[in-house]
Design an enzyme around this catalytic site. Structure first.
Site, PDB file in Angstrom:
ATOM      1  CG  ASP A  35      -2.659  -0.639  -2.346  1.00  0.00           C
ATOM      2  OD1 ASP A  35      -2.509   1.094  -2.498  1.00  0.00           O
ATOM      3  OD2 ASP A  35      -3.324  -1.163  -2.590  1.00  0.00           O
ATOM      4  CE  LYS A  76      -7.540   2.035   1.859  1.00  0.00           C
ATOM      5  NZ  LYS A  76      -7.713   1.050   2.787  1.00  0.00           N
ATOM      6  CG  ASP A 136      -5.714   1.834  -1.776  1.00  0.00           C
ATOM      7  OD1 ASP A 136      -4.432   1.928  -1.297  1.00  0.00           O
ATOM      8  OD2 ASP A 136      -6.169  -0.316  -0.979  1.00  0.00           O
ATOM      9  NE  ARG A 137      -4.144   4.221   2.905  1.00  0.00           N
ATOM     10  CZ  ARG A 137      -3.472   4.597   4.027  1.00  0.00           C
ATOM     11  NH1 ARG A 137      -2.268   5.940   4.593  1.00  0.00           N
ATOM     12  NH2 ARG A 137      -4.267   3.313   4.577  1.00  0.00           N
ATOM     13  CG  ASP A 178      -2.109   4.276  -1.125  1.00  0.00           C
ATOM     14  OD1 ASP A 178      -2.706   3.920  -2.618  1.00  0.00           O
ATOM     15  OD2 ASP A 178      -2.085   3.255  -0.355  1.00  0.00           O
ATOM     16  CB  SER A 220      -0.951   0.098   1.087  1.00  0.00           C
ATOM     17  OG  SER A 220      -2.077   0.861   1.261  1.00  0.00           O
ATOM     18  CG  HIS A 221       0.060   3.620   3.477  1.00  0.00           C
ATOM     19  ND1 HIS A 221      -0.718   2.344   3.308  1.00  0.00           N
ATOM     20  CD2 HIS A 221       0.293   3.702   4.723  1.00  0.00           C
ATOM     21  CE1 HIS A 221      -1.134   2.432   4.653  1.00  0.00           C
ATOM     22  NE2 HIS A 221       0.154   3.056   4.876  1.00  0.00           N
TER      23      HIS A 221
HETATM   24  C1  G1P Z   1      -3.662   1.713   7.967  1.00  0.00           C
HETATM   25  C2  G1P Z   1      -5.201   2.940   7.851  1.00  0.00           C
HETATM   26  C3  G1P Z   1      -6.714   1.855   7.850  1.00  0.00           C
HETATM   27  C4  G1P Z   1      -6.679   1.249   6.125  1.00  0.00           C
HETATM   28  C5  G1P Z   1      -5.725   0.412   6.667  1.00  0.00           C
HETATM   29  C6  G1P Z   1      -5.235   0.004   5.129  1.00  0.00           C
HETATM   30  O1  G1P Z   1      -4.897   0.620   9.188  1.00  0.00           O
HETATM   31  O2  G1P Z   1      -5.878   3.111   9.528  1.00  0.00           O
HETATM   32  O3  G1P Z   1      -7.399   2.742   7.745  1.00  0.00           O
HETATM   33  O4  G1P Z   1      -7.718   0.833   6.279  1.00  0.00           O
HETATM   34  O5  G1P Z   1      -4.334   1.055   6.739  1.00  0.00           O
HETATM   35  O6  G1P Z   1      -5.099   0.748   4.138  1.00  0.00           O
HETATM   36  P1  G1P Z   1      -3.571   0.837  10.376  1.00  0.00           P
HETATM   37  O7  G1P Z   1      -2.284   1.144  10.004  1.00  0.00           O
HETATM   38  O8  G1P Z   1      -4.407   1.648  11.130  1.00  0.00           O
HETATM   39  O9  G1P Z   1      -4.296  -0.441  11.370  1.00  0.00           O
HETATM   40 ZN    ZN Z   2      -3.048   1.464  -0.765  1.00  0.00          ZN
END
Ligand code: G1P
Ligand code: ZN
Length: 542
Positions: free
Chosen positions: A278, A375, A280-281, A276, A112-113
């Site tokens: 991938d 998302k 989705d954000r 981000d 992800s990010h």
């Molecule tokens: C974080 C974000 C959450 C999101 C997840 C995946 O998780 O807070 O909202 O769904 O990344 O992108 P966390 O690290 O808080 O468990």
């Molecule tokens: Zn992501």
């Protein structure tokens, strides 16, 4: 085709978190590491005769991991794999392909990010036939499998050429290499009024789209510049790179600082957005005004009917518990359902599948709808563009009108990263132990009305999720939420979510940190953050 069965042993700690298994890249590249987890996925969901989607965000090891997964899918008897060209697929595009092709699920390679590169992060997650992340029961079964695994299957074969679109074979398994963008772009065209957005760009509307050298680059260029006619160069950092060009592809004011500086500078365009690793954000910014994700969800919910895909109205709005209540006020005004779920997109899946919610969002820069089961960053950006095109107002005007009508939920999240796990656990345990004694207490001139550890009963399948975060609610509507991250890869990350409601028309135009100052002080005092963690201030404020 030779299938080789390789003896292996369980590797400790292969426990998928909020979004799949995420580890440092060298860990994933270690002997049997990726193979053990992939075999555990196939052992749980079954591969024989099945079709899966495969793709990732292009980070370091994405290409190598894709070849391993393809060879293991063939060895496990999969019938067909649909893979994005170059092994690329954004998470929402993968979700769409799973649904469009009615496949048996998909494997997405992404952290992800989180930053990518030889010393950064890598990840693998499995999505279900509905296109959404695997629910806890499934990831638990995968984890359980990793603790008992003794062998995995892989075929001996040359690499598949993933640079060319078209059909090839790996033994008996069909491999369809597809354009990662086109089906997704067609879906977006079916939801949004591209003519209106195109006309807005033609009138001189200017935008900056920062893909942070991650996967949305090709999607953004195709949709925004080619199909919608945004000026060439609108999309920056649009080539996915294995190390994301050294960027931290997390679209928030801290990590997308160049975009923030531009949007608050003298030559700011009308609209700015970032996505981000991938895809989705999303983060959206107006000229001189930042849109918090919680506010973005509320504005999108209030205006979605202006886009053709949502003109019949919304069935309901869902938000994660730590997300501000701004969207609830919109749901109340529209007379539609509102839902509060634990953190993590997977909790929205049932509500979307059951037709109870149409739009969902999280404070962590995630917004999406029932068009996929993830998302979707570009989706949110396009819905904003559609709303801007129809309303013909600036982002600032739309936000101010929204607050004047619904009131404003001042909101911020403070992250304390890489805390020693034992210290973070001790703090949460101590706080949980004192929750019952908090109601009635006075702090910073506010009275605590209730305090609990959020538990969720899924309204569709009745499953229960406990201990989803501590909530402290004040009589004036302010709120503090504390929880530990489920996605970090180093120590523990404490997230403190702060919220304060102000009804219009006065007091709507303050700086969020300043408006929240008493709530922030109360959070530190109530949880003993500094005493337990040694930290006085957060590393990231969003
Ligand atoms: C974080 C974000 C959450 C999101 C997840 C995946 O998780 O807070 O909202 O769904 O990344 O992108 P966390 O690290 O808080 O468990
Ligand atoms: Zn992501």
């Amino acid at each position: 085709m030779t299938v080789t069965t390789i003896a292996t042993q369980p590797i400790a700690g292969q426990k998928p978190g909020t979004s799949g298994l995420r580890k440092k890249t060298p860990v994933f590249m270690g002997v049997h590491y990726l193979e053990n987890f992939v075999q555990s996925i196939f052992d749980v969901v079954g591969a024989a005769g099945k079709t899966f989607v495969l793709g990732g965000d292009g980070r370091y090891f994405n290409d190598r991991a894709a070849q391993v997964i393809l060879r293991m899918a063939a060895a496990n008897g999969a019938a067909r794999i649909i893979v994005g060209q170059g092994a690329l697929l954004s998470t929402p595009a993968a979700s769409h392909l799973i649904r469009l092709n009615k496949t048996d699920g998909g494997i997405i390679m992404s952290a992800s990010h989180n930053p990518g590169g030889p010393h950064e992060d890598f990840g693998v997650k499995f999505n279900m036939p509905n296109g959404g992340p695997a629910p806890e029961a499934v990831t638990e079964a995968m984890f359980d499998r990793t603790t008992r695994i003794s062998e995995y299957r892989i075929v001996e074969a040359q690499d598949i050429d993933l640079s060319r679109i078209g059909r090839t074979h790996l033994g008996d398994m069909v491999v369809d290499v597809v354009d990662p963008v086109s089906d997704y772009a067609t879906l977006m065209e079916s939801l949004f009024d591209f003519d209106a957005i195109r006309a807005m760009f033609a009138r001189g509307f200017r935008m900056r789209m920062d893909s942070m050298c991650a996967v949305t680059g090709p999607y953004a260029v195709e949709i925004l510049e080619r199909r919608l006619g945004a000026a060439p160069g609108t999309c920056v950092n649009a080539t996915p790179l294995p190390d994301f060009g050294g960027m931290h592809p997390d679209p928030n004011p801290t990590w997308a600082k160049a975009l923030m500086d531009e949007m608050f500078g003298p030559a700011a365009p009308d609209f700015g957005a970032a996505s981000d690793g991938d895809g989705d954000r999303n983060m959206v910014v107006g000229r001189g005004i930042y849109v918090s994700p919680s506010d973005s969800l509320a504005v999108l919910a209030a205006n979605a009917h202006l886009a053709k895909g949502y003109k019949a109205g919304l069935k309901g709005v869902a938000r994660s518990m730590p997300t501000s209540a701004a969207a609830d006020r919109v749901a109340d005004a529209l007379g539609i359902g509102k839902y509060e779920t634990p953190t993590g997109w997977k909790f929205f899946g049932n509500l979307l599948d059951a037709g109870r919610a149409t739009i969902c969002g999280e404070e962590s820069f995630g917004t999406g709808s029932d068009h996929v089961r993830e998302k979707d960053g570009l989706w949110a950006i396009l819905l904003w563009l559609n709303i801007l095109a129809v309303r013909g107002e600036s982002v600032a005007d739309i936000l101010k009108a929204h607050w004047a009508r619904f009131g404003r939920n001042y909101y911020s999240r403070h992250d304390f990263e890489a805390i020693e796990t034992a210290r973070a656990d001790a703090m949460m345990a101590d706080l949980r132990g004192r929750l019952a004694s908090l109601p009635g207490a006075q702090i910073e001139g506010m009275t605590i009305a209730a305090a609990d550890d959020f538990a969720y009963t899924d309204p569709v399948d009745g499953s229960v999720s406990l201990k989803q975060g501590v909530r402290i609610l004040f009589a004036d509507g302010s709120r503090i939420v504390l929880r530990l991250s489920g996605t970090g890869t180093e120590g523990a990350t404490l997230r403190v979510y702060l919220e304060r409601y102000v009804a219009g028309p006065d007091g709507l135009d303050r700086d969020a940190q300043e408006a929240l100052a008493p709530v922030i002080r109360a959070a530190h005092a109530l949880a003993g953050i500094t005493r337990f963690t040694g930290r006085e201030a957060p590393n990231v404020v969003t």
